[in-house]
Scaffold this motif. Structure first.
Motif, PDB file in Angstrom:
ATOM      1  N   ILE A 109     -46.562 -29.030  41.034  1.00  0.00           N
ATOM      2  CA  ILE A 109     -45.136 -28.754  40.830  1.00  0.00           C
ATOM      3  C   ILE A 109     -45.080 -27.312  40.336  1.00  0.00           C
ATOM      4  N   ASN A 110     -44.484 -26.418  41.173  1.00  0.00           N
ATOM      5  CA  ASN A 110     -44.701 -24.984  41.004  1.00  0.00           C
ATOM      6  C   ASN A 110     -46.226 -24.790  40.976  1.00  0.00           C
ATOM      7  N   ASN A 111     -46.737 -24.253  39.885  1.00  0.00           N
ATOM      8  CA  ASN A 111     -48.194 -24.075  39.835  1.00  0.00           C
ATOM      9  C   ASN A 111     -48.862 -25.038  38.859  1.00  0.00           C
ATOM     10  N   SER A 132     -40.823 -26.267  43.196  1.00  0.00           N
ATOM     11  CA  SER A 132     -41.438 -26.403  44.513  1.00  0.00           C
ATOM     12  C   SER A 132     -42.613 -27.371  44.441  1.00  0.00           C
ATOM     13  N   VAL A 133     -42.889 -27.982  45.567  1.00  0.00           N
ATOM     14  CA  VAL A 133     -44.004 -28.930  45.654  1.00  0.00           C
ATOM     15  C   VAL A 133     -45.076 -28.345  46.574  1.00  0.00           C
ATOM     16  N   GLY A 189     -44.267 -27.851  50.316  1.00  0.00           N
ATOM     17  CA  GLY A 189     -43.200 -26.890  50.585  1.00  0.00           C
ATOM     18  C   GLY A 189     -41.827 -27.386  50.212  1.00  0.00           C
ATOM     19  N   GLN A 190     -41.753 -28.627  49.729  1.00  0.00           N
ATOM     20  CA  GLN A 190     -40.473 -29.206  49.333  1.00  0.00           C
ATOM     21  C   GLN A 190     -39.953 -28.518  48.065  1.00  0.00           C
ATOM     22  N   PHE A 191     -38.621 -28.397  47.969  1.00  0.00           N
ATOM     23  CA  PHE A 191     -37.999 -27.939  46.733  1.00  0.00           C
ATOM     24  C   PHE A 191     -37.168 -29.094  46.176  1.00  0.00           C
TER      25      PHE A 191
END
Length: 908
Positions: A261-263, A251-252, A239-241
């Protein structure tokens, strides 16, 4: 012989088995690794590499060392604990890495802490760019692979990509975009490095299009894969950005399937360089073009995405924007009461849409622009508050856990709670970080439930700083008596209606629940309520609106306070001050003040205000006192035709019609502005004290017929004279009560009976009500007398009741009566036989007075002030000559010895 050879081989094998052989032994025993042996010994690594391991050593040959630039080996050996150790440890892996376990594109972490890449192709196996010439030389504590070049630890993230066999497209892109030198800089950098396969998975032609415009989208995308800091895998959280150099964040997501990382999945993490770290990913990540993309890429916003989709807001939030979205996490939604999410999703066009729009601002609200106590209007139409303190940044009471996640059409701030639109004005204060004192005051006064009612309410909300600016001890004193002054003050900050900023006007007065009114001032400096500035307007709730103000406003205790707070009464304040009437009007009262606006004063003839202010104790005081009544005259007590006596001693008239309420001829624009010692009515003109009895009639709404009659009879200039006069003034209703056609007949012959009747209503002297007595008779200018009757029913002039007495002018007094007085017959023939004829009337130069009985007659011509103009006597007939200015005169005739006087009105 054969058996001896067999015995030798057996003994040799036994000996080899007994002797241990480490990776160091392999190097030492190799004729091609003398330089490597010298380096290992110089760096004091022999003992380490003889340890239990396991170790994998990529062993450069003597030829590989010799291929280095001249002097390199010598320099390294001269500083064995520095770069030499670093390089040797970069050739060493703390594990068994047999050739059977190597794969093309693989990264292997060395004891140095940095990783080598593996390339396998038709030409062989390569470690970075060094070819493995002999593989899998096994030792007891590991394995040695002979390589044909010395491999140097990557000093930059670019070196890692250059050494990688699966990042050729990335290297080409970085080179085309001119970013090589940037990424060779000091850093630190974190690069999310898509593989060649990741680039190849893009739609056909994409790579070519990007490379054709390297300074455009290509640079933008590459910057989105680069972070200006070290982001090692050990520091990542679900949930980290993470903000990239592009300015937008990735996003992580961490779950059982890996790290994303993202998708894009991280296939190799923590490939370390001197200036940063590389994480290999299996997809190209594209910068978010919309705030929706950010949510879609986030692993902790699945509920928000579902809600936005159900409410049909996806296309809206994919629009041009800009938008700011306060994005509650899945945990925030889960913290709502059981069943709430299901209920909202079941009615997506209702409360769900309302809540989502309350999380959305139609503008960019970056964290750099937020301030403590700020209110931000949402698309929902209601505002959220911003609180910034040592604990962080809060939107209402939701903490911002990640700020400034940027998209092309806006920005997302991640929050840890769902924020609900305020249903009441109290909710707004409760959510505000700068209204803690106000909340405490409202609670102490027991007004919370009131302000949670249906409303609508408008609350002018002083900040904590506004309360703190009060004199020391004030807040404590108010809180100690919450049902007294505190409640009074709070209700003075509350209006029982919606007063949006769009409906406010300069000079406006707004009545509060306290019963008193606040004034509105609008100028270049802003909007002010009394003297408190509105710092935030139109913070909307379901039951009203809140305006934040920077000062506590106190209910006016005196009528002077009202003027002082008003932006349209500066001239009046200056005048009252100059006349020394401030302390008077701060007295107990009660007072009613008819307050002309600045525009009203400005409408006076040029120089008037200056002249009045130059003589404040004269006409200015007289005028101001004429605007002041020594009693409460609320609008509810006013009636059309009413006269109100002022402190000046003269009276103002009240006119009420479809156009409004008028004091004399000044319109009341704001009524009933209440103070503790009275009331103020705002008027649009300065009213001047009547100088003549005619002025009183002219200002009266119930004397229009009288004014018309006086004008028709030519008596205006007479009644504007020095006087004094007493006028008994019949109302319009009194004239209307005459027989049908009477008024028309009188007006048709104004010099005849009309003039006689009007003069019968006027006395050449001042007859105040205090001078009247029951049975008294008073001679009128007509020459005939009226009779005064005083009884329990009132004061009567003949049979007309005095409804208003003692309306003073400079030249006399007016008494309003409810009937028209008709003079008695003009005949002087007591027995009905005598008669006198007067002609011509009107006259120009003379009169003939003729007695039918031919008796001696005497005649006197007098003006309305009783001054004798001409006189004569004769038998039978008199010819009276004169030369007078045009006007109305009285002719007194005496016939014979009976001395019966005949009064006639003569018009010259």
């Amino acid at each position: 012989m054969k058996s001896k050879l067999l015995l030798f081989i057996t003994l040799l094998l036994t000996t080899l088995k007994i002797q241990s052989q480490s990776v160091v032994d392999i190097v030492v025993n190799s004729p091609d690794h003398n330089t490597l042996e010298a380096a290992v010994v110089a760096a004091d690594l022999a003992t380490t590499l003889q340890g239990p391991g396991p170790f994998t050593v990529f062993a450069p040959t003597d030829a590989a060392f010799a291929a280095l630039p001249a002097g390199t080996v010598e320099a390294l050996l001269a500083d064995p604990q520095g770069a030499l150790t670093d390089i040797l440890l970069y050739h060493t892996v703390g594990a068994n890495a047999l050739s059977t376990g190597l794969a093309n594109g693989q990264f292997i972490k060395t004891i140095n802490g940095k990783s080598v890449s593996v390339k396998i192709n038709a030409d062989g196996v390569f470690i970075n760019n060094a070819k493995v010439t002999v593989a899998d030389v096994i030792a007891d504590n590991g394995v040695v692979h002979v390589i044909d070049a010395v491999i140097l630890p990557p000093s930059t993230v670019v070196d890692i990509a250059l050494n990688s066999p699966v990042h050729t497209t990335l290297v080409a892109a970085v080179s085309a975009a001119g970013l090589v030198s940037t990424l060779q800089g000091d850093g630190p950098f974190t690069v999310f490095a898509p593989t060649d396969a990741a680039f190849a998975a893009l739609p056909a032609g994409t790579i070519e299009a990007l490379l054709a415009d390297p300074q455009g989208a290509l640079t933008d995308i590459l910057h989105y894969h680069t972070v200006g800091a070290n982001a090692l895998s050990s520091g990542l959280a679900n949930g980290q950005f993470i903000k990239t150099i592009n300015g937008k964040s990735v996003s992580v997501k961490i779950n059982a399937d890996g790290v994303f990382i993202n998708n894009a999945k991280v296939t190799v993490a923590d490939v370390v360089a001197d200036n940063g770290v590389v994480h290999v990913i299996d997809a190209v990540i594209l910068p978010p073009s919309t705030v929706v993309d950010i949510a879609l890429n986030s692993p902790v916003h699945t509920t928000l995405v579902a809600a936005v989709s159900a409410a049909g807001l996806v296309s809206t939030l994919q629009g041009d924007g800009p938008f700011t979205v306060f994005a509650p996490t899945d945990a925030a939604f889960a913290a709502l009461p059981a069943g709430t999410i299901e209920a909202l999703l079941a009615d997506p066009q209702g409360a769900l849409t309302d809540i989502l729009l309350y999380h959305t601002v139609g503008a960019n609200a970056l964290s750099s622009g937020l301030t403590n106590g700020q209110f931000i209007k949402t698309i929902n139409g209601k505002s959220v508050s911003v609180k910034i303190n040592a604990d962080g940044v809060f939107i209402n009471n939701a903490k911002v856990t990640v700020a400034d996640v940027v998209a092309d059409n806006g920005v997302v701030h991640v929050i840890d709670a769902v924020i609900l639109p305020p249903s009441t004005v109290v909710d707004i204060a409760l959510n505000s970080p700068v209204h803690a004192t106000l909340v405490a005051a409202v609670s102490a006064a027991g007004l919370v439930s009131t302000l949670q009612g249906d409303g609508p309410f408008t609350v002018f909300a002083p900040t904590d700083a506004a309360f703190a600016a009060l004199p020391a001890g004030t807040i404590e004193a108010l809180l100690a008596d919450p049902q007294g002054a505190l409640t009074d003050i709070l209700l003075y900050h509350t209006v029982g209606a919606n007063a949006l900023s769009s409906g406010l006007a300069n000079g406006q007065f707004i009545k509060t629940i306290n019963g008193k009114s606040v004034s509105v001032k609008i100028n270049a400096d802003g909007v002010f309520i009394n003297n408190a500035k509105v710092t935030v307007a139109d913070v909307i709730a379901d039951n009203g609106v809140v305006h934040v103000i920077d000062a506590v406003i106190l209910p006016p205790s005196t009528v002077v306070d009202i003027a002082l707070n008003s932006p349209v009464h500066t001239t009046l304040v200056a005048a009252v001050s100059a006349a020394g009437l401030v302390s008077t009007l701060q007295g107990d009262g009660p007072f009613t003040v008819f307050a002309p606006t600045d525009a009203a004063f400005a409408a006076l003839p040029a120089g008037t205000i200056e002249a009045l202010l130059a003589d404040p104790q004269g006409a200015l005081t007289d005028i101001l006192l004429y605007h002041t009544v020594g009693a409460n005259a609320l609008s509810s007590g006013l009636a059309n035709g009413q006269f109100i006596k002022t402190i000046n001693g003269k009276s103002v008239s009240v006119k009420i019609n479809a156009d409004g309420v008028f004091i004399n001829n000044a319109k009341v624009t704001v009524a009933d502005v209440i103070a503790d010692n009275g009331v103020v009515h705002v008027i649009d003109a300065v009213i001047l004290p009547p100088t003549t009895v005619i002025d009183i009639a002219l200002n009266s709404p119930v004397h229009t017929t009288l004014v018309a009659a006086v004008s028709a009879a030519g008596l205006v200039s007479t009644l504007q004279g020095d006087g004094p006069f007493t006028v008994f003034a019949p109302t319009d209703a009194a004239f209307a009560a005459l027989p049908a056609g009477t008024i028309e007949a009188l007006l048709a012959d104004p010099q005849g009976l009309l003039t006689q009747i009007l003069l019968y209503h006027a006395v050449a002297g001042e007859a105040l009500s205090s001078d009247l007595s029951n049975g008294q008779t008073i001679a009128t200018i007509n020459g005939k007398e009226i009779t005064i009757t005083i009884n329990a029913d009132g004061v009567f002039i003949n049979n007309a009741k005095v409804t208003v007495a003692d309306l003073l002018a400079d030249n006399g007094v007016v008494h309003v009566i409810d009937a028209v007085l008709l003079p008695p017959s003009a005949s002087n023939d007591v027995n009905g036989t005598s008669a006198v004829t007067i002609y011509p009337n009107p006259s120009v130069r003379g009169l003939n007075i003729e007695s039918k009985s031919r008796e001696t007659i005497k005649a006197r011509l007098i003006d309305l002030f009783g001054r004798e103009i001409e006189k004569a006597s004769s038998e039978g007939i008199i010819n009276l000559s004169f030369d007078q200015i045009p006007g109305t005169y009285l002719l007194e005739v005496q016939e014979g010895v009976s001395k019966i006087s005949i009064h006639r009105v003569v018009k010259l």
